[in-house]
Design an enzyme around this catalytic site. Structure first.
Site, PDB file in Angstrom:
ATOM      1  N   ASN A  38      27.036   2.574 -25.667  1.00 41.92           N
ATOM      2  CA  ASN A  38      27.042   3.891 -25.155  1.00 41.92           C
ATOM      3  C   ASN A  38      27.853   3.724 -24.031  1.00 41.92           C
ATOM      4  O   ASN A  38      28.189   2.383 -23.135  1.00 41.92           O
ATOM      5  CB  ASN A  38      25.375   4.245 -24.980  1.00 41.92           C
ATOM      6  CG  ASN A  38      24.822   4.362 -26.231  1.00 41.92           C
ATOM      7  OD1 ASN A  38      25.752   4.452 -26.980  1.00 41.92           O
ATOM      8  ND2 ASN A  38      23.541   4.139 -26.105  1.00 41.92           N
ATOM      9  N   HIS A  97      31.206  -1.000 -25.259  1.00 48.03           N
ATOM     10  CA  HIS A  97      32.502   0.053 -25.255  1.00 48.03           C
ATOM     11  C   HIS A  97      32.773   0.556 -24.278  1.00 48.03           C
ATOM     12  O   HIS A  97      32.906   2.085 -24.302  1.00 48.03           O
ATOM     13  CB  HIS A  97      32.107   0.552 -26.379  1.00 48.03           C
ATOM     14  CG  HIS A  97      32.368   0.673 -27.964  1.00 48.03           C
ATOM     15  ND1 HIS A  97      31.009   0.837 -28.929  1.00 48.03           N
ATOM     16  CD2 HIS A  97      32.542  -0.983 -28.712  1.00 48.03           C
ATOM     17  CE1 HIS A  97      31.200   0.182 -30.383  1.00 48.03           C
ATOM     18  NE2 HIS A  97      31.497  -0.877 -30.097  1.00 48.03           N
ATOM     19  N   THR A 155      20.921   2.755 -34.160  1.00 46.39           N
ATOM     20  CA  THR A 155      22.331   1.827 -33.871  1.00 46.39           C
ATOM     21  C   THR A 155      23.011   1.667 -35.679  1.00 46.39           C
ATOM     22  O   THR A 155      22.123   1.768 -36.393  1.00 46.39           O
ATOM     23  CB  THR A 155      23.769   0.804 -33.561  1.00 46.39           C
ATOM     24  OG1 THR A 155      24.473   0.575 -34.378  1.00 46.39           O
ATOM     25  CG2 THR A 155      22.669  -0.538 -33.311  1.00 46.39           C
ATOM     26  N   SER A 156      23.913   3.082 -35.871  1.00 47.81           N
ATOM     27  CA  SER A 156      23.798   2.881 -37.641  1.00 47.81           C
ATOM     28  C   SER A 156      24.803   1.479 -37.644  1.00 47.81           C
ATOM     29  O   SER A 156      25.161   1.329 -38.985  1.00 47.81           O
ATOM     30  CB  SER A 156      25.835   3.745 -37.726  1.00 47.81           C
ATOM     31  OG  SER A 156      26.561   3.855 -36.968  1.00 47.81           O
ATOM     32  N   GLU A 215      16.994   5.779 -39.349  1.00 48.01           N
ATOM     33  CA  GLU A 215      17.387   6.047 -40.877  1.00 48.01           C
ATOM     34  C   GLU A 215      17.450   4.423 -41.407  1.00 48.01           C
ATOM     35  O   GLU A 215      17.705   3.434 -40.001  1.00 48.01           O
ATOM     36  CB  GLU A 215      18.113   6.896 -41.223  1.00 48.01           C
ATOM     37  CG  GLU A 215      19.054   6.814 -40.489  1.00 48.01           C
ATOM     38  CD  GLU A 215      20.134   6.892 -40.978  1.00 48.01           C
ATOM     39  OE1 GLU A 215      20.216   8.796 -41.469  1.00 48.01           O
ATOM     40  OE2 GLU A 215      21.471   7.732 -40.187  1.00 48.01           O
TER      41      GLU A 215
END
Ligand code: NAD
Length: 269
Positions: free
Chosen positions: A108, A125, A201-202, A232
């Site tokens: 993030n 990032h 996080t995906s 998920e």
């Protein structure tokens, strides 16, 4: 309390060197949308993703134009100043204060881990509140530059006060290499940890998504525990890289883990 929350708390209390790896999902409960969740920016507007892939090439071609666009067009995530940390960020800051969590490595750019009180944060990032010199790597708080004035005086792009190199936002754009210092230290922390708590996080953006794999394969052959907290399942869940998934919101699950950690530590006294 679910068995997995108890298990995560026990794994953290037993750990010698735990780290957290976080993504956009930990900030959605602060009101900042993620990219790939059901209400994500890319999910709703795939064209915005294609545009984002072109930004770094635009910077390389014409840094002045890049800065004019940044200063005159609304940013994807809006004004990040107005957001506050949520109970998920605060729970990770508490784990650091308790001496359990050694580093948070975050994708993030919003600075919310720092606002929550975490002091050992690697902004993988970059950070939206900083500028970075592409020549010498120095970082500056963006508040130290009056960018609007620099634009009015036709002096864009801003230059590094140390080496006069060109400054860009510290935020790492698609196709831009991860700054060497952060990339190297993140790899080091991931290979050193014995517990990695992976939150929101995906796990599809590389090279960040390699860090859980590095954490899993510890060089000295000793086992590490990879815990995911996500709304998920992700490729980490599906490929068996994570040992278990606590399915749910980070802002609800992480505080429960911290409560259980406190209970276990109290009973150990
Ligand atoms: P992503 O959007 O690809 O994935 C977010 C994941 O978090 C999804 O699996 C989603 O289901 C899950 N999630 C959403 N809300 C959650 C919650 N409350 N609790 C638990 N899980 C939740 O995000 P990513 O993997 O971080 O990759 C996106 C890239 O976008 C990163 O590189 C990051 O730099 C950038 N980004 C940053 C911000 C920010 O700074 N807040 C916001 C959007 C995107």
């Amino acid at each position: 309390m679910t068995d997995l929350i108890k298990q995560a708390a026990a794994d953290l209390v037993k750990s010698k060197y735990a780290i957290a790896l976080t993504g956009a999902g930990i900030s959605t409960e602060s009101g900042i949308p993620d990219f790939r969740g059901p209400s994500g920016i890319w999910t709703k507007d795939p064209e915005a993703e294609k545009r984002a892939y072109r930004v770094y090439a635009q910077f390389q071609k014409d840094p002045k134009r890049y800065w004019i666009d940044r200063l005159t067009m609304p940013s994807l995530l809006g004004n990040l100043d107005r957001y506050a940390p949520n109970p998920g960020h605060i729970a990770l800051a508490e784990l650091e204060k308790m001496g359990i969590l050694k580093w948070v490595i975050t994708q993030n750019i919003d600075g919310l881990h720092q606002k929550a009180g975490s002091s050992k944060v690697l902004d993988y990032h970059g950070n939206a509140f900083k500028l970075r010199c592409l020549a010498c790597g120095s970082r500056f708080e963006s508040g130290t530059f009056d960018l609007k004035k620099i634009m009015e005086e036709d002096r864009l792009p801003p230059l590094c006060s140390g080496c006069r190199g060109v400054l860009k936002s510290d935020v790492v754009h698609f196709h831009e290499p991860i700054p060497f210092d952060v990339a190297e230290q993140s790899l080091e922390e991931a290979s050193r940890c014995d517990v990695a708590l992976i939150c929101g996080t995906s796990a599809v953006v590389y090279p960040f998504a390699r860090l859980p794999q590095v954490a899993k394969q510890r060089p000295r052959g000793s086992e590490s525990v990879i815990i995911e907290v996500n709304a998920e399942p992700t490729p980490l869940t599906e490929r068996g890289i994570s040992d278990y998934l606590l399915k749910g919101k980070t802002g609800e699950t992480l505080p429960k883990i911290v409560d259980e950690v406190k209970r276990l530590m109290d009973t150990k006294k």
